[in-house]
Design a protein around this motif. Structure first.
Motif, PDB file in Angstrom:
ATOM      1  N   LEU A 160     -55.981 -35.227 -11.220  1.00  0.00           N
ATOM      2  CA  LEU A 160     -55.028 -36.268 -10.799  1.00  0.00           C
ATOM      3  C   LEU A 160     -55.789 -37.518 -10.352  1.00  0.00           C
ATOM      4  N   ALA A 161     -56.892 -37.303  -9.651  1.00  0.00           N
ATOM      5  CA  ALA A 161     -57.692 -38.453  -9.192  1.00  0.00           C
ATOM      6  C   ALA A 161     -58.263 -39.200 -10.402  1.00  0.00           C
ATOM      7  N   THR A 162     -58.727 -38.451 -11.409  1.00  0.00           N
ATOM      8  CA  THR A 162     -59.276 -39.100 -12.625  1.00  0.00           C
ATOM      9  C   THR A 162     -58.183 -39.917 -13.310  1.00  0.00           C
ATOM     10  N   ALA A 163     -56.981 -39.331 -13.397  1.00  0.00           N
ATOM     11  CA  ALA A 163     -55.862 -40.045 -14.042  1.00  0.00           C
ATOM     12  C   ALA A 163     -55.559 -41.327 -13.271  1.00  0.00           C
ATOM     13  N   ASN A 164     -55.506 -41.230 -11.967  1.00  0.00           N
ATOM     14  CA  ASN A 164     -55.156 -42.408 -11.153  1.00  0.00           C
ATOM     15  C   ASN A 164     -56.242 -43.480 -11.170  1.00  0.00           C
ATOM     16  N   GLU A 165     -57.508 -43.033 -11.249  1.00  0.00           N
ATOM     17  CA  GLU A 165     -58.607 -44.016 -11.344  1.00  0.00           C
ATOM     18  C   GLU A 165     -58.516 -44.814 -12.648  1.00  0.00           C
ATOM     19  N   ALA A 166     -57.949 -44.176 -13.675  1.00  0.00           N
ATOM     20  CA  ALA A 166     -57.832 -44.860 -14.979  1.00  0.00           C
ATOM     21  C   ALA A 166     -56.754 -45.927 -14.962  1.00  0.00           C
ATOM     22  N   TYR A 167     -55.826 -45.855 -13.992  1.00  0.00           N
ATOM     23  CA  TYR A 167     -54.724 -46.833 -13.944  1.00  0.00           C
ATOM     24  C   TYR A 167     -54.420 -47.194 -12.498  1.00  0.00           C
ATOM     25  N   PRO A 168     -55.381 -47.866 -11.806  1.00  0.00           N
ATOM     26  CA  PRO A 168     -55.252 -48.072 -10.358  1.00  0.00           C
ATOM     27  C   PRO A 168     -54.056 -48.938  -9.958  1.00  0.00           C
ATOM     28  N   SER A 169     -53.596 -49.844 -10.844  1.00  0.00           N
ATOM     29  CA  SER A 169     -52.531 -50.779 -10.427  1.00  0.00           C
ATOM     30  C   SER A 169     -51.240 -50.042 -10.070  1.00  0.00           C
ATOM     31  N   ILE A 170     -50.941 -48.937 -10.764  1.00  0.00           N
ATOM     32  CA  ILE A 170     -49.688 -48.222 -10.471  1.00  0.00           C
ATOM     33  C   ILE A 170     -49.805 -47.488  -9.123  1.00  0.00           C
ATOM     34  N   VAL A 171     -51.027 -47.075  -8.795  1.00  0.00           N
ATOM     35  CA  VAL A 171     -51.252 -46.400  -7.504  1.00  0.00           C
ATOM     36  C   VAL A 171     -51.053 -47.404  -6.372  1.00  0.00           C
ATOM     37  N   LYS A 172     -51.582 -48.634  -6.589  1.00  0.00           N
ATOM     38  CA  LYS A 172     -51.422 -49.700  -5.579  1.00  0.00           C
ATOM     39  C   LYS A 172     -49.958 -49.988  -5.316  1.00  0.00           C
ATOM     40  N   ARG A 173     -49.148 -49.887  -6.366  1.00  0.00           N
ATOM     41  CA  ARG A 173     -47.711 -50.187  -6.217  1.00  0.00           C
ATOM     42  C   ARG A 173     -46.926 -49.018  -5.612  1.00  0.00           C
ATOM     43  N   GLY A 174     -47.598 -47.877  -5.439  1.00  0.00           N
ATOM     44  CA  GLY A 174     -46.912 -46.735  -4.814  1.00  0.00           C
ATOM     45  C   GLY A 174     -46.564 -45.617  -5.771  1.00  0.00           C
ATOM     46  N   GLY A 175     -46.988 -45.743  -7.035  1.00  0.00           N
ATOM     47  CA  GLY A 175     -46.718 -44.675  -8.004  1.00  0.00           C
ATOM     48  C   GLY A 175     -48.005 -43.966  -8.394  1.00  0.00           C
ATOM     49  N   GLY A 176     -48.034 -43.436  -9.614  1.00  0.00           N
ATOM     50  CA  GLY A 176     -49.246 -42.800 -10.119  1.00  0.00           C
ATOM     51  C   GLY A 176     -49.037 -41.342 -10.497  1.00  0.00           C
ATOM     52  N   ALA A 177     -50.133 -40.722 -10.967  1.00  0.00           N
ATOM     53  CA  ALA A 177     -50.079 -39.323 -11.398  1.00  0.00           C
ATOM     54  C   ALA A 177     -49.821 -38.445 -10.190  1.00  0.00           C
ATOM     55  N   CYS A 178     -48.886 -37.502 -10.298  1.00  0.00           N
ATOM     56  CA  CYS A 178     -48.555 -36.702  -9.110  1.00  0.00           C
ATOM     57  C   CYS A 178     -48.536 -35.196  -9.356  1.00  0.00           C
ATOM     58  N   ASP A 179     -48.560 -34.755 -10.602  1.00  0.00           N
ATOM     59  CA  ASP A 179     -48.556 -33.304 -10.796  1.00  0.00           C
ATOM     60  C   ASP A 179     -49.136 -32.944 -12.164  1.00  0.00           C
ATOM     61  N   ILE A 180     -49.583 -31.689 -12.229  1.00  0.00           N
ATOM     62  CA  ILE A 180     -50.116 -31.153 -13.488  1.00  0.00           C
ATOM     63  C   ILE A 180     -49.557 -29.756 -13.682  1.00  0.00           C
ATOM     64  N   ASP A 181     -49.173 -29.463 -14.918  1.00  0.00           N
ATOM     65  CA  ASP A 181     -48.670 -28.136 -15.246  1.00  0.00           C
ATOM     66  C   ASP A 181     -49.382 -27.684 -16.531  1.00  0.00           C
ATOM     67  N   VAL A 182     -49.422 -26.388 -16.761  1.00  0.00           N
ATOM     68  CA  VAL A 182     -50.108 -25.886 -17.961  1.00  0.00           C
ATOM     69  C   VAL A 182     -49.236 -24.850 -18.649  1.00  0.00           C
ATOM     70  N   LYS A 183     -49.236 -24.893 -19.993  1.00  0.00           N
ATOM     71  CA  LYS A 183     -48.527 -23.859 -20.772  1.00  0.00           C
ATOM     72  C   LYS A 183     -49.452 -23.363 -21.870  1.00  0.00           C
TER      73      LYS A 183
END
Ligand code: HMG
Length: 424
Positions: free
Chosen positions: A137-160
């Protein structure tokens, strides 16, 4: 219903513009856009997509007095199909006088996936991925920091773990709060960033990393409850309500009917999604796949009678991954106008209005279908298109349409005969 909108559809363009002016919905610059019919110019169009040689126009209509969550909207619709706008007007009015649509926003997140293959121990890979959730999740958010600054960003991961014949995929789903954006670019950037880590963690190979249009984390439910007697002026409305309930059941079990039932819903949804500058292919993909969520393709809406209260209850739940920013939203002047008419809604409010327009459109179609049949109302409005196709010019258009509506066979051949007779 607000009085100023009464008979809006019977007015000419100048009168309609005056009503809109008097409604104080638009500032001077937006009024000018509508008055001068300002549309996308070539230069802008040429910068939006590739190989542009011109622009393409469609009618831009509005439906007044559309009530969603106790707010009244002037709904912009862009469609080439006669009777769609009238149908939305018709059902919107019935629902508005019955308390309007009430919506529930279940969530507003987007999902994307990375599909991994050539993994020796899929169960172990799943375990490792979940153990490293925070890192991914941290790697995903580092790739798109502007959405994190605005209060959003990657928040969960699931696997199938999914298998087809001899091939096993370990599919990693990333859930992202994209806030006001649809988020396709955001998701794709994040997914491409985590795919390297996923390959390293699992020893597998990434097949692809892409947003999913099956937006099940962006679900909206809209509901309406209509007294039987508001459905028709002919009788107490109970029989019509029962027949609408039957039509909704029929659409759940017959795929041939379900496809048409849902097409009726999308008459409205596509029209407002296009007007609002959103990606209607994404919305169609999301909703059409949602129609098959129970393992078979079904009608998306549900209508049930409450005999105690003498009401017909309509319900529609759809994924509605629309945005209030990004894409062509800030670029196309018609989209800016449409958004102003809707009082610049945020993504969630816009989604609520869109799903409600879908349910209204469905109600109008079913009401006609199980009542007097679809052709009467539809063909009445289709007469103008037929007359134009038959060569009727503006000076004789009304006369041709009047005569055509009185004919038993309202078709192009009859329209041509009428035009010839008038011009003779
Ligand atoms: P009507 O009741 O025969 O006509 O409806 P009306 O003159 O009594 O008008 C009733 C109301 O309709 C009006 O109320 C208006 O709100 C609206 P008023 O304000 O007068 O008190 N209305 C109009 N609004 C704008 N422009 C107009 C206009 N005329 C009436 N010119 C109507 C006629 C066509 C509205 C009705 O028959 C209807 O809703 N039909 C459904 C039409 C439809 O769904 N068209 C989509 C194309 S068909 C299709 O692709 C979908 C389908 O296959 C889906 C499915 O199978 O489920 C059918």
């Amino acid at each position: 219903m607000e009085k100023i909108w009464s008979g809006f559809y019977k007015k000419n363009r100048e009168e309609r513009l005056n009503v809109i002016k008097n409604a104080n919905l638009l500032d001077e610059s937006h009024l000018e856009l509508i008055e001068k019919n300002v549309v996308l110019d070539y230069e802008t169009a040429n910068n939006m997509v590739e190989n542009v040689v011109g622009t393409f126009s469609l009618p831009f209509s509005v439906v007044p007095d559309f009530v969603v969550d106790d707010k009244t909207y002037l709904v912009p619709l862009v469609t080439e199909e006669p009777s769609v706008v009238a149908a939305c007007n018709n059902a919107g009015k019935i629902v508005a006088t019955s308390g309007g649509f009430k919506t529930t926003i279940h969530d507003r997140k987007m999902i994307g996936h990375v599909a991994l293959y050539d993994i020796k121990d899929a169960e172990n890979a799943e375990k490792i991925i979940l153990e490293n959730k925070a890192l991914l999740l941290a790697t995903a958010n580092e790739a798109y920091p502007s959405i994190v600054k605005r209060g959003g960003g990657a928040c969960d991961i699931d696997v199938k773990i999914l298998s087809e014949n001899e091939t096993t995929f370990v599919v990693v789903y990333l859930v992202v709060d994209t806030l006001e954006a649809m988020g396709a670019n955001m998701l794709n950037t994040m997914l491409e960033a985590i795919k390297v880590s996923l390959e390293t963690l699992t020893g597998g190979i990434s097949l692809m990393a892409i947003l999913s249009n099956y937006a099940t984390s962006s679900l909206i439910t809209t509901k309406c409850e209509i007294p039987f007697d508001k459905l028709t002026s002919k009788d107490n409305g109970e029989d019509l309500a029962k027949r609408i309930e039957l039509a909704s059941k029929f659409a759940k079990i017959d795929v041939y009917r379900a496809a048409t039932h849902n097409k009726g819903i999308f008459n409205g949804i596509d029209s407002i999604v296009i007007a609002s500058g959103n990606d209607w292919r994404a919305v169609e993909a999301a909703c059409q796949s949602y129609a098959a969520k129970n393992g078979r393709y079904e009608g998306l809406s549900t209508w049930t009678c409450n005999f105690e209260n003498k009401t017909l209850i309509g319900e529609l739940t759809l994924p509605m991954p629309v945005a209030s920013v990004g894409g062509s939203i800030g670029i196309n002047p018609s989209v800016k106008l449409a958004r102003h008419l809707l009082k610049n809604p945020n993504a969630k409010t816009l989604a609520s209005i869109i799903v409600s327009v879908g349910l209204a459109q469905n109600l109008a179609a079913l009401r006609a279908l199980v009542g007097e049949g679809i052709q009467k109302g539809h063909m009445k409005l289709h007469a103008k298109s037929l007359a134009i196709l038959a060569g009727a010019t503006n000076d004789i258009l009304d006369e041709v349409v009047d005569k055509l509506r009185k004919e038993k066979h309202m078709n192009l051949a009859t329209a041509k005969k009428i035009v010839e007779e008038i011009l003779d």
